[in-house]
Design an enzyme around this catalytic site. Sequence first.
Site, short mmCIF file in Angstrom:
data_model
loop_
_atom_site.label_atom_id
_atom_site.label_comp_id
_atom_site.label_asym_id
_atom_site.label_seq_id
_atom_site.Cartn_x
_atom_site.Cartn_y
_atom_site.Cartn_z
N HIS A 23 16.24 44.88 16.38
CA HIS A 23 14.81 44.71 16.63
C HIS A 23 14.10 44.09 15.43
O HIS A 23 13.20 43.26 15.59
CB HIS A 23 14.18 46.06 16.95
CG HIS A 23 14.50 46.57 18.32
ND1 HIS A 23 14.38 45.82 19.45
CD2 HIS A 23 14.94 47.79 18.73
CE1 HIS A 23 14.73 46.53 20.50
NE2 HIS A 23 15.08 47.73 20.10
N HIS B 227 21.34 48.81 16.89
CA HIS B 227 20.31 48.49 17.90
C HIS B 227 18.95 48.29 17.24
O HIS B 227 18.27 47.29 17.47
CB HIS B 227 20.24 49.64 18.92
CG HIS B 227 19.17 49.49 19.95
ND1 HIS B 227 19.43 49.18 21.25
CD2 HIS B 227 17.81 49.62 19.86
CE1 HIS B 227 18.29 49.12 21.93
NE2 HIS B 227 17.29 49.39 21.11
N GLU B 228 18.57 49.23 16.40
CA GLU B 228 17.25 49.15 15.78
C GLU B 228 17.16 48.02 14.76
O GLU B 228 16.13 47.36 14.64
CB GLU B 228 16.90 50.49 15.12
CG GLU B 228 16.81 51.65 16.09
CD GLU B 228 15.69 51.49 17.11
OE1 GLU B 228 14.75 50.72 16.86
OE2 GLU B 228 15.76 52.16 18.15
#
Length: 737
Positions: free
Chosen positions: A490, A486-487
């Site tokens: 980003h 997820h990170e």
Amino acid sequence: MSRTLFTLLLACCLAVGAFSARGHAAPRPAPQADRQAPRPAAGSAPTDAVDGRSALSERAPRSTDSLRPQQSKAAPRALAAATCTVSDFTTRTGSALVATIKGASVDCVNSLFPLTGSDAYGAFREAQMVTVANALRDVSASYPGDNSGSATQLVLYLRAGYYAQWYHPADVGPYGSALQTAIRGALDAFFGSAHSRDVTDANGQTLSEAVTLIDSAAENARYLSVVKRLLSGYNSSYNASWYMLAAVNNTYTVLWRGHQNADFVTAVQNDGSVLTTLDAFATANNALLGGDLGYLVSNAGRELGRFLQHSALQPTVRPLVKHLLDQSTMTGRTAALWVGAAEMTAEYDAANCAYYGTCDLANRLKAAVLTVSYTCSPSIRIVAQQMSATELADSCTSLRNQDAYFHGVVRDSGPVAGDTNTAIEVDVFDSSADYQTYAGAIFGIDTNNGGMYLEGNPAAAGNQPRFVAYEAEWVRPAFQIWNLNHEYTHYLDGRFDMYGDFNAGQAQPAVWWIEGFAEYVSYSYRGVTYTDAQTQAGRHTYALSTLFDTTYDNADSTRIYNWGYLAVRYMLQSHRADVDAVLAKYRAGDWTGARTYLKSTVGTRYDADFNSWLTACSAGNCDSAPQAPECTGADARQLGKDCRRSNLAATTGNYSYLYVYIPAGTARLTVTSAGGTGNADLYYNGSTWATTGAYTARSTGSGNGETLTITNPPAGYNYISLYAQAGFSGASVTTSF
């Protein structure tokens, strides 16, 4: 948030922090921390319920997780139970209002925090609050030490009113001396009742809320005696009750926010016994450090150190803080106390760091704690507290292979203009507790989350983007960096899709994409079913057009993450051309243009179809990652743009050969293999059939999940093969460019 993304966390902390210009947070694995009193520090932005964004430069005390369901400030009007409706509270006054509150469930009253507009005025205008405060006074006169008189509901209603009035003063109207007099009478009566001192779960439920109400009402100075009473009275008998522990811990909120009030500071100057109480509490309960209740001790040290900000108190506070530092260490069992107190010295008394032994705090902590350094590739480096060689290698493989998947989905043509973030640092703590102890002091971030991506200023020379994370200790003996993919999304999204820094992008709502896409890639790339999102899909809570309006300030974590994922997945599957149009504007920094496209060109056109799609999703159509359609060329070996060939097979030592025609000027070719059984390695050659002896790129991991990204592939026929390291069948290869 700058692009600072953080993940929500297990062992609760309400933390408000300042951090660099772009930051994103991913969802955490446990409920959010309890909603605290609604008074951010003077001049700061209100703290967001999901990611803790604020202008504050310090972090608040950790808090135990709330047992009540959380609602965002813009939650739907439907309340906790079918019989609990807004009009029950907005249309009644006097004794009828009091009776309604007493007859409601705690969950129902908790649902009133998000009220705005005429509803907030009807429920919480000053006359209503005075009525409820007087009712609490009357109930407290014979308070039996339990909630048989509905004292909890009355306290919680008052908290909700102060919360609504702080964030929406124009809706609720002003509060003045009438309410101040009434609330003082109510709190005097409650804390003066003998049974408010009972160490029981029954009393703790009301007591914990009443302590927070002190701060909600800005009566921090008046009730310092309550703070001292709870800290001095704490013993092991409290440990049997979550609520009693919460009551003790909530005293730190009274202290933390009290610094905003001149009368609070004056009161402590006139009577500094609360300072020695904090020191005595931390000293007497040192043995709790390193265990589940260690936050009670570390919070005491942090809140004692926070008094260093007042020069008149420094002569008293300095030796007390040093006393706590001397009885703890930078690492090991007592680290949380040492680091918390040390952070306050760095924040408020840095000139005297030599006296405390806390000079160069962030760098010393990083050197002492994050001792493992591992280069994955020219663009990825892991810095960790503790990871084995296998864990490092596996994590690197996951990150490197995600690049191709990401580019295959977004179909970008390279970094956005001015983005210099060519290499990311992934900082990994050994557990959520270590993350909470150290990450704030080292990186200046909030730790009420499950990790955070710090983009910084992508246009600045020497800028270092980083993802601060931790190992998910609750899945051991398996190893997992919580929210790793997820990170990392980003980072990639900020570099290839979002122009400028995060603050620029927040000029218009873009959270549906920012967080929804990070969730989409994380789950789809790993082939994991997002069961929480499927459950939400079955509830049909939001229209697609509403989700385009999501911000960090108007939404709870469910809308931001679960519903963001659903919106992104639907748009990518059903309306790819619209996604491409929006991303083109995001990449150019045309935030207004993207917003206009979503709200005008798309508008509500897809709402009905989205609603139908949600039904199918909840029934299982979202169980796996969406697949590209089958290629349609007559030759079964021929691939094409954004399509796949399925059911590929070969015996050990043999190949499944494929090819694709690439138009001139293509910037990137992404090749992905997946599925089936056996072990197929992926090979590429730009000029002839790809084999183990003739290739220009390859991916040779275990299993059939392989990805390759070819930059500036040659025009004409390009060649791809799956080599059977072990006989395979049922595999697929997808190409996108």
